[in-house]
Design a protein around this motif. Structure first.
Motif, PDB file in Angstrom:
ATOM      1  N   LEU A  30     -20.573  22.213  64.451  1.00 39.26           N
ATOM      2  CA  LEU A  30     -19.613  21.784  65.462  1.00 39.26           C
ATOM      3  C   LEU A  30     -18.628  22.898  65.793  1.00 39.26           C
ATOM      4  O   LEU A  30     -18.288  23.120  66.966  1.00 39.26           O
ATOM      5  N   VAL A  33     -20.392  25.424  68.058  1.00 37.80           N
ATOM      6  CA  VAL A  33     -20.578  24.932  69.426  1.00 37.80           C
ATOM      7  C   VAL A  33     -19.256  24.928  70.183  1.00 37.80           C
ATOM      8  O   VAL A  33     -19.168  25.402  71.333  1.00 37.80           O
ATOM      9  N   VAL A  34     -18.204  24.415  69.554  1.00 38.01           N
ATOM     10  CA  VAL A  34     -16.903  24.361  70.217  1.00 38.01           C
ATOM     11  C   VAL A  34     -16.395  25.769  70.518  1.00 38.01           C
ATOM     12  O   VAL A  34     -15.896  26.047  71.625  1.00 38.01           O
ATOM     13  N   TYR A  37     -18.306  27.244  73.584  1.00 36.85           N
ATOM     14  CA  TYR A  37     -17.912  26.691  74.886  1.00 36.85           C
ATOM     15  C   TYR A  37     -16.482  27.090  75.255  1.00 36.85           C
ATOM     16  O   TYR A  37     -16.186  27.347  76.435  1.00 36.85           O
ATOM     17  N   THR A 107     -21.010  32.162  69.655  1.00 41.31           N
ATOM     18  CA  THR A 107     -21.819  31.116  69.016  1.00 41.31           C
ATOM     19  C   THR A 107     -22.676  31.694  67.900  1.00 41.31           C
ATOM     20  O   THR A 107     -22.771  31.122  66.807  1.00 41.31           O
ATOM     21  N   LEU A 136     -25.878  19.360  68.988  1.00 45.43           N
ATOM     22  CA  LEU A 136     -24.482  19.349  69.420  1.00 45.43           C
ATOM     23  C   LEU A 136     -24.286  20.166  70.693  1.00 45.43           C
ATOM     24  O   LEU A 136     -23.486  19.803  71.567  1.00 45.43           O
ATOM     25  N   TRP A 137     -25.016  21.281  70.800  1.00 42.21           N
ATOM     26  CA  TRP A 137     -24.897  22.110  72.007  1.00 42.21           C
ATOM     27  C   TRP A 137     -25.373  21.348  73.243  1.00 42.21           C
ATOM     28  O   TRP A 137     -24.719  21.386  74.298  1.00 42.21           O
ATOM     29  N   ALA A 140     -22.863  18.636  74.258  1.00 43.44           N
ATOM     30  CA  ALA A 140     -21.731  19.235  74.965  1.00 43.44           C
ATOM     31  C   ALA A 140     -22.129  19.696  76.362  1.00 43.44           C
ATOM     32  O   ALA A 140     -21.359  19.542  77.323  1.00 43.44           O
ATOM     33  N   GLY A 143     -22.117  16.846  78.699  1.00 41.28           N
ATOM     34  CA  GLY A 143     -20.757  16.488  79.080  1.00 41.28           C
ATOM     35  C   GLY A 143     -20.170  17.419  80.117  1.00 41.28           C
ATOM     36  O   GLY A 143     -19.538  16.976  81.089  1.00 41.28           O
ATOM     37  N   VAL A 144     -20.383  18.716  79.943  1.00 40.37           N
ATOM     38  CA  VAL A 144     -19.885  19.684  80.927  1.00 40.37           C
ATOM     39  C   VAL A 144     -20.601  19.494  82.260  1.00 40.37           C
ATOM     40  O   VAL A 144     -19.990  19.616  83.334  1.00 40.37           O
TER      41      VAL A 144
END
Length: 453
Positions: A30, A33-34, A37, A107, A136-137, A140, A143-144
């Motif tokens: 996580l 990934v965070v 981004y 990343t 997780l990527w 996300a 979502g983006v």
């Protein structure tokens, strides 16, 4: 009773260990990934701000999301609406490679960092880390992608008289408020995003010497990792050189904001093209209409010599000779490529075990350079079209235009292979004069878990 109580912790230990591993790996994935981004969002936001996108009417966040999606390999579709009797056509295929590169570096670093503290990495743990990071990527990215949608109005006409004429056409043809918008195509976005994140993780494992591999993959360390690391250095070196040149241009030639936008959004698009052209590769394309490539001007000038139809017979060729015909300084791409490729070959040879033969150095670097250009060259593809037609006939000159830039992939890859073979041999020859500490490849091999008797 003593025996029974001593067995209870042992029976529960595997479940507790597995749960702890899952939690730890999930949290570390996580974080990777965070961080990736956030890094892409910051770079893309600064680039869009420099390009003036902050003044967009309510669409900055959506454009920022779209840039991040495109940088992750996603697909953003453009669409238009100009009323019942008129139509708009819009198309965009491009990757903002500065955003892509920053996201990949951050990343990959965060993915590898926890593994460097391990003496041994099991195949099970490595697979678990890859799967959790990929899942997780993609979550996300979905979502983006949901935020990457917006519609913008198009202003008809240029001058006052032309604007009045277009207003009349708009009233007659129900084309008063033509718009162009963008939406994320979720299916292809998730598919290409999957390929993107898998590629980032694989490259990260290939270029890292300190990250231990599972025992079954240790034998691939010697022929793969030194050459892969050298190719990463080569690509980054071109980006750094381009960054220095761009900063100097921004400070001395004016148009600082425009230059900064290019540096923050598409610097590798230019520098990796320069690398390919410098080793003998080529691209083709055209620029037609009011918009084009903001920099370098020499590239835009050569592309505008094309016919503007998109047909292969009307496209301009981008190679050393065509660029030099526009500006003789383009010949410098050849010696710069020779110096940097030789430096990369020397680094690969120094990081390789001393027992590797010269022909093996040549083969390793030749294959690595060919694969690097096979990945980098297609990423520089740019295809953009915008047009407004009335009654389905023609396009308005004030809005119509196109930009095309396509690599000749196999020609570029072929020259990269030849350069890699030659300079790989030469770099290995130079490395024989450097004292190396025995077998450098053994540094990444996992130590035995118990002392050898």
């Amino acid at each position: 009773m003593g025996r029974v109580s001593s067995r209870l912790p042992t029976s529960t230990r595997p479940a507790a260990t597995t749960t702890g591993l899952l939690a730890r790996v999930g949290l570390q994935s996580l974080v990777a990934v965070v961080a990736g981004y956030v890094a892409m969002g910051v770079v893309a936001g600064l680039g869009l701000w420099a390009a003036g996108a902050a003044d967009l009417p309510g669409g900055f966040t959506a454009v920022l999301a779209a840039v991040v999606v495109m940088a992750s390999g996603g697909k953003v579709d453009l669409s238009g609406d100009a009323g019942a009797l008129a139509g708009t056509q819009a198309e965009l295929t491009a990757m903002p490679l500065t955003v892509t590169l920053v996201g990949a570096l951050v990343t990959g670093h965060c993915f590898l960092r926890p593994l460097r503290h391990h003496a041994v990495t099991s195949s099970r743990e490595l697979l678990l880390r890859v799967v959790s990071t990929v899942v997780l990527w993609l979550v996300a990215l979905a979502g983006v992608s949901a935020a990457a949608r917006h519609d913008f109005p198009l202003t008809l006409g240029g001058g006052e008289e032309q604007g009045d004429l277009m207003d009349i056409f708009g009233e007659l043809l129900d084309a008063v408020n033509p718009t162009v918008g963008f939406r994320t195509d979720l299916g292809p976005t998730l598919f290409y995003g999957l390929l993107w994140i898998l590629g980032v993780l694989v490259v990260a494992l290939l270029v890292s010497r300190r990250t231990p591999l599972p025992p079954r993959f240790v034998r691939y360390h010697e022929p793969v990792r030194p050459a892969a690391y050298a190719m990463l250095l080569l690509l980054l070196a071109y980006v750094v050189v381009g960054l220095v040149i761009g900063v100097v241009v921004a400070a001395t030639k004016g148009h600082a904001a425009e230059t900064l936008a290019v540096l923050l959004l598409g610097l590798p698009n230019i520098t990796w093209l320069a690398l390919g052209v410098g080793v003998g590769g080529s691209w083709e394309g055209t620029v037609d209409g009011p918009f084009g490539l903001p920099m370098p001007q020499i590239l835009d000038a050569v592309l505008r010599q094309g016919g503007g139809t998109g047909d292969s017979t009307d496209l301009s060729t981008i190679d050393l000779s065509s660029l030099a015909a526009e500006d003789a300084r383009a010949w410098w791409l050849l010696p710069v490529a020779a110096v940097l490729v030789l430096a990369a070959a020397f680094v690969a040879a120094v990081r390789s075990p001393a027992r590797i033969k010269l022909w093996q150095h040549a083969l390793h670097l030749g294959i690595a350079f060919a694969l690097a250009m096979l990945v980098a060259a297609p990423l520089t593809l740019v295809e953009a079209r915008l047009g407004l037609s009335v009654l389905g006939i023609g396009e308005l000159d004030s809005l119509g235009g196109e930009v095309i830039l396509r690599p000749h992939i196999w020609k570029t890859v072929g020259f990269a292979l030849l350069w890699g073979l030659f300079f790989g041999f030469l770099g290995g020859l130079l490395a024989t004069r450097v004292r190396r500490k025995g077998e450098t490849g053994t540094e990444a091999e996992p130590p035995p878990s118990r002392p050898q008797k």
